[in-house]
Motif scaffolding. Structure first.
Motif, PDB file in Angstrom:
ATOM      1  N   UNK A  55      97.296  37.092  40.811  1.00 38.53           N
ATOM      2  CA  UNK A  55      96.994  36.264  39.636  1.00 38.53           C
ATOM      3  C   UNK A  55      97.326  34.786  39.838  1.00 38.53           C
ATOM      4  N   UNK A  56      97.649  34.384  41.073  1.00 43.06           N
ATOM      5  CA  UNK A  56      97.987  32.977  41.316  1.00 43.06           C
ATOM      6  C   UNK A  56      96.811  32.241  41.950  1.00 43.06           C
ATOM      7  N   UNK A  57      96.604  31.002  41.509  1.00 45.60           N
ATOM      8  CA  UNK A  57      95.630  30.117  42.168  1.00 45.60           C
ATOM      9  C   UNK A  57      96.005  28.678  41.876  1.00 45.60           C
ATOM     10  N   UNK A  58      95.872  27.850  42.879  1.00 40.67           N
ATOM     11  CA  UNK A  58      96.072  26.402  42.730  1.00 40.67           C
ATOM     12  C   UNK A  58      94.679  25.797  42.604  1.00 40.67           C
ATOM     13  N   UNK A  59      94.142  25.768  41.386  1.00 38.73           N
ATOM     14  CA  UNK A  59      92.704  25.604  41.153  1.00 38.73           C
ATOM     15  C   UNK A  59      92.249  24.153  41.288  1.00 38.73           C
ATOM     16  N   UNK A  60      91.712  23.799  42.479  1.00 39.61           N
ATOM     17  CA  UNK A  60      91.121  22.483  42.691  1.00 39.61           C
ATOM     18  C   UNK A  60      89.619  22.504  42.437  1.00 39.61           C
ATOM     19  N   UNK A  61      89.016  23.680  42.386  1.00 34.69           N
ATOM     20  CA  UNK A  61      87.574  23.783  42.148  1.00 34.69           C
ATOM     21  C   UNK A  61      87.205  23.160  40.798  1.00 34.69           C
ATOM     22  N   UNK A  62      88.013  23.412  39.799  1.00 31.10           N
ATOM     23  CA  UNK A  62      87.726  22.888  38.468  1.00 31.10           C
ATOM     24  C   UNK A  62      87.779  21.367  38.441  1.00 31.10           C
ATOM     25  N   UNK A  63      88.746  20.779  39.135  1.00 34.01           N
ATOM     26  CA  UNK A  63      88.865  19.321  39.162  1.00 34.01           C
ATOM     27  C   UNK A  63      87.647  18.696  39.837  1.00 34.01           C
ATOM     28  N   UNK A  64      87.234  19.277  40.967  1.00 32.36           N
ATOM     29  CA  UNK A  64      86.083  18.750  41.703  1.00 32.36           C
ATOM     30  C   UNK A  64      84.817  18.831  40.858  1.00 32.36           C
ATOM     31  N   UNK A  65      84.636  19.934  40.134  1.00 33.50           N
ATOM     32  CA  UNK A  65      83.430  20.110  39.324  1.00 33.50           C
ATOM     33  C   UNK A  65      83.445  19.224  38.080  1.00 33.50           C
ATOM     34  N   UNK A  66      84.612  19.055  37.459  1.00 38.22           N
ATOM     35  CA  UNK A  66      84.683  18.293  36.210  1.00 38.22           C
ATOM     36  C   UNK A  66      84.568  16.788  36.427  1.00 38.22           C
ATOM     37  N   UNK A  67      84.989  16.296  37.596  1.00 37.86           N
ATOM     38  CA  UNK A  67      85.079  14.848  37.799  1.00 37.86           C
ATOM     39  C   UNK A  67      83.742  14.122  37.634  1.00 37.86           C
ATOM     40  N   UNK A  68      82.589  14.621  38.136  1.00 38.73           N
ATOM     41  CA  UNK A  68      81.346  13.901  37.864  1.00 38.73           C
ATOM     42  C   UNK A  68      80.787  14.188  36.477  1.00 38.73           C
ATOM     43  N   UNK A  69      81.048  15.399  35.952  1.00 36.25           N
ATOM     44  CA  UNK A  69      80.474  15.770  34.651  1.00 36.25           C
ATOM     45  C   UNK A  69      81.024  14.877  33.551  1.00 36.25           C
ATOM     46  N   UNK A  70      82.289  14.522  33.640  1.00 38.40           N
ATOM     47  CA  UNK A  70      82.882  13.687  32.595  1.00 38.40           C
ATOM     48  C   UNK A  70      82.287  12.279  32.565  1.00 38.40           C
ATOM     49  N   UNK A  71      81.504  11.911  33.602  1.00 34.23           N
ATOM     50  CA  UNK A  71      80.877  10.595  33.634  1.00 34.23           C
ATOM     51  C   UNK A  71      79.368  10.672  33.416  1.00 34.23           C
ATOM     52  N   UNK A  72      78.839  11.859  33.163  1.00 31.52           N
ATOM     53  CA  UNK A  72      77.411  12.028  32.898  1.00 31.52           C
ATOM     54  C   UNK A  72      77.197  12.096  31.391  1.00 31.52           C
ATOM     55  N   UNK A  73      76.786  10.986  30.806  1.00 33.61           N
ATOM     56  CA  UNK A  73      76.556  10.918  29.366  1.00 33.61           C
ATOM     57  C   UNK A  73      75.219  10.248  29.097  1.00 33.61           C
ATOM     58  N   UNK A  74      74.314  10.972  28.459  1.00 35.52           N
ATOM     59  CA  UNK A  74      73.005  10.425  28.102  1.00 35.52           C
ATOM     60  C   UNK A  74      73.138   9.606  26.824  1.00 35.52           C
ATOM     61  N   UNK A  75      72.530   8.411  26.819  1.00 32.99           N
ATOM     62  CA  UNK A  75      72.581   7.559  25.629  1.00 32.99           C
ATOM     63  C   UNK A  75      71.214   7.334  25.005  1.00 32.99           C
ATOM     64  N   UNK A  76      70.134   7.806  25.638  1.00 30.87           N
ATOM     65  CA  UNK A  76      68.817   7.626  25.019  1.00 30.87           C
ATOM     66  C   UNK A  76      67.687   7.862  25.998  1.00 30.87           C
ATOM     67  N   UNK A  77      66.473   7.743  25.471  1.00 30.08           N
ATOM     68  CA  UNK A  77      65.251   7.912  26.261  1.00 30.08           C
ATOM     69  C   UNK A  77      64.306   6.758  25.928  1.00 30.08           C
ATOM     70  N   UNK A  78      63.657   6.254  26.949  1.00 26.59           N
ATOM     71  CA  UNK A  78      62.762   5.110  26.764  1.00 26.59           C
ATOM     72  C   UNK A  78      61.419   5.412  27.417  1.00 26.59           C
ATOM     73  N   UNK A  79      60.355   5.315  26.624  1.00 22.44           N
ATOM     74  CA  UNK A  79      59.012   5.572  27.135  1.00 22.44           C
ATOM     75  C   UNK A  79      58.504   4.354  27.890  1.00 22.44           C
ATOM     76  N   UNK A  80      57.556   4.576  28.792  1.00 22.56           N
ATOM     77  CA  UNK A  80      56.962   3.475  29.552  1.00 22.56           C
ATOM     78  C   UNK A  80      56.255   2.525  28.593  1.00 22.56           C
ATOM     79  N   UNK A  81      56.431   1.216  28.836  1.00 19.03           N
ATOM     80  CA  UNK A  81      55.815   0.203  27.992  1.00 19.03           C
ATOM     81  C   UNK A  81      56.611  -0.158  26.766  1.00 19.03           C
ATOM     82  N   UNK A  82      57.719   0.515  26.514  1.00 18.23           N
ATOM     83  CA  UNK A  82      58.567   0.230  25.364  1.00 18.23           C
ATOM     84  C   UNK A  82      59.781  -0.579  25.805  1.00 18.23           C
TER      85      UNK A  82
END
Length: 500
Positions: A55-82
């Motif tokens: 039942x023991x683990x020194x879980x670095x997998x979660x840190x590696x996976x979370x680090x880019x996700x916490x910086x991926x934030x969508x703020x909108x969508x823009x159509x061509x010509x707008x």
């Protein structure tokens, strides 16, 4: 129009591929949650200590996976010509709760190499399509031969109670199937299931029970599911960020297990007594009479820390304790390798912060920033197609065509203080960038930018000085910026200059 045989053949083909992917998905999700089996241990160590550290683990997998996700934030969508973000699309995004669900989708993509987005029109509200991020263990897309983008069909399969359900999405129609749930041995080994027999039990769902025709037409004219790959390659499957971390994670867990075992023995020194027989104590009956002897309980002496031996040749020896710092040094090196391989800043993993200069800290995060920007490219293509599907579901064909070459607006992935950001935006303003663009660059959503613009206009209207300047032809724009007045305009003589 597909026949029922053709639809069932597609379901069989896609489900077989989905079940094959399921093994890696299950493994990656388990490692993300910290469920790591002890690997790389010798047979002797695994035999005596494998269950101890289950039942023991020194879980670095979660840190590696979370680090880019916490910086991926969508703020909108823009159509061509707008020149501004689309307000209607952002309303659909927020009503469907995608501010939060998009983070789940991005995490699923990072951990399992891909995730999916499903768009479907709501008959009760044609202006508000239903948009959902889907788990890769339940969805799969078939592409046209030789293409990585032209979708031929999509399948979503899930379980509800004792029934399995499957929905097959084609460009012109949608089929819905069901079957009794296929119970597997312990729900752990899908490869042991007789897949062919299970597939044969799919049957079309009853239209009367559904309350709609089966199959039903697809008014959007395209397959309404989009794939969000994590890291695409020209040939082969997308790559999960977790896949390359697992081996090093197993090595780190083994080092910790060995360190714990060594520290256990070091805290209880191992000694050997030579030249003496094992001491005995008298064995008494209920009357108190000596009826024999019995060996001394060694554990009692270990606790009491006192033992006596008779004999001139008695000697006591001791094994030297292991060097525990060797293990911690190896673990730190392993974590450093993991940081370099995954482009995760070491201060995310090591937990040590020195007095780093501002530039040094930004340089330390360059790898993570680039890694996140790559994900914006790969997943931005799918999100742009998702925006197009939303427009098609709303019946806005012209907007859908413009969104094909539009773009997704993201929050800045670099970590900056408010002072740094304000200073940078002020310099961009001096170069002539408009206020609305700067507000988006600051990280505000399109809705927040619209609110700020309305507040700014209200302030301008309430400011008599600015209003008088506008009436005199100062030319203040909608942001309240007044062009500087030329002290000596060309083409004016002295009298005209005074009049001006």
């Amino acid at each position: 129009m597909a026949t029922i045989e053709q639809a069932l053949n597609l379901v069989q083909l896609l489900e077989a591929e989905l079940m094959q992917r399921g093994r890696d998905i299950t493994r990656h999700n388990a490692y993300y949650r910290g469920e790591h089996p002890l690997k790389f241990a010798s047979d002797e160590f695994a035999k005596f200590h494998g269950d101890r550290y289950r039942d023991f683990s020194d879980n670095w997998v979660q840190v590696v996976a979370d680090s880019p996700v916490e910086r991926l934030t969508v703020t909108g969508f823009q159509a061509a010509g707008q020149t501004s973000a689309d307000q209607d699309l952002w309303k659909v995004w927020q009503v469907n709760g995608l501010d939060a669900d998009s983070q789940l989708g991005f995490l699923g993509s990072v951990v399992n190499a891909r995730s999916f987005v499903l768009v479907w029109g709501d008959p009760s509200d044609p202006d508000m399509p239903v948009v959902s991020f889907e788990d890769p263990s339940q969805c799969i897309i078939a592409y046209e031969p030789g293409s990585r983008r032209l979708r031929r069909a999509a399948l979503k399969r899930w379980q509800d109670g004792s029934v399995d359900y499957a929905t097959l999405y084609l460009a012109d129609e949608v089929w819905k199937f069901c079957r009794p749930h296929v119970f597997q041995d312990g729900e752990k080994s899908p490869q042991m299931v007789d897949v062919d027999e299970a597939m044969k039990r799919w049957t079309p769902r009853d239209p009367e029970t559904l309350g709609e025709p089966n199959p039903q037409p697809n008014p959007m004219g395209v397959v309404p599911m989009v794939e969000l790959p994590n890291k695409s390659v020209l040939v082969g499957e997308p790559i999960s960020d977790v896949r390359g971390v697992i081996a090093m994670q197993d090595a780190i867990n083994l080092l910790w297990a060995q360190l714990f075992t060594a520290s256990d023995y070091a805290s209880f020194p191992q000694r050997v007594i030579m030249g003496a027989e094992r001491p005995v104590v008298p064995k008494l009956n209920s009357e108190g009479e000596v009826i024999g002897t019995q060996p001394v309980d060694i554990e009692k002496f270990a606790v009491d820390r006192v033992m006596m031996f008779n004999g001139k040749d008695v000697r006591i020896g001791e094994w030297q304790a292991a060097n525990l710092s060797m293990y911690t040094g190896l673990i730190e090196v392993a974590v450093g390798h993991l940081a370099a391989q995954t482009r995760t800043p070491q201060h995310y993993l090591i937990g040590k912060m020195a007095n780093l200069a501002e530039g040094a800290l930004l340089a330390a995060e360059t790898g993570l920033v680039k890694r996140t920007e790559e994900k914006q490219i790969w997943q931005g293509q799918g999100l742009r197609e998702m925006a197009r599907l939303i427009a098609l579901a709303r019946g806005e064909d012209a907007k859908a065509a413009a969104l094909r070459s539009g773009r997704v607006l993201w929050k800045d992935v670099e970590s900056r203080s408010h002072a740094q950001m304000a200073d940078a935006l002020l310099k961009l303003k001096q170069l002539g960038f408009p206020f609305e663009w700067l507000a988006l660059r600051y990280g505000l959503t399109p809705t927040e930018v619209a609110d700020v613009m309305a507040m700014r206009m209200a302030e301008l209207e309430a400011d008599p000085v600015t209003e008088l300047t506008r009436q005199l032809g100062g030319g203040a724009d909608t942001t309240g910026n007044v062009p500087p007045v030329d002290a000596d305009p060309e083409g004016l003589d002295e009298g005209e200059e005074q009049a001006a």
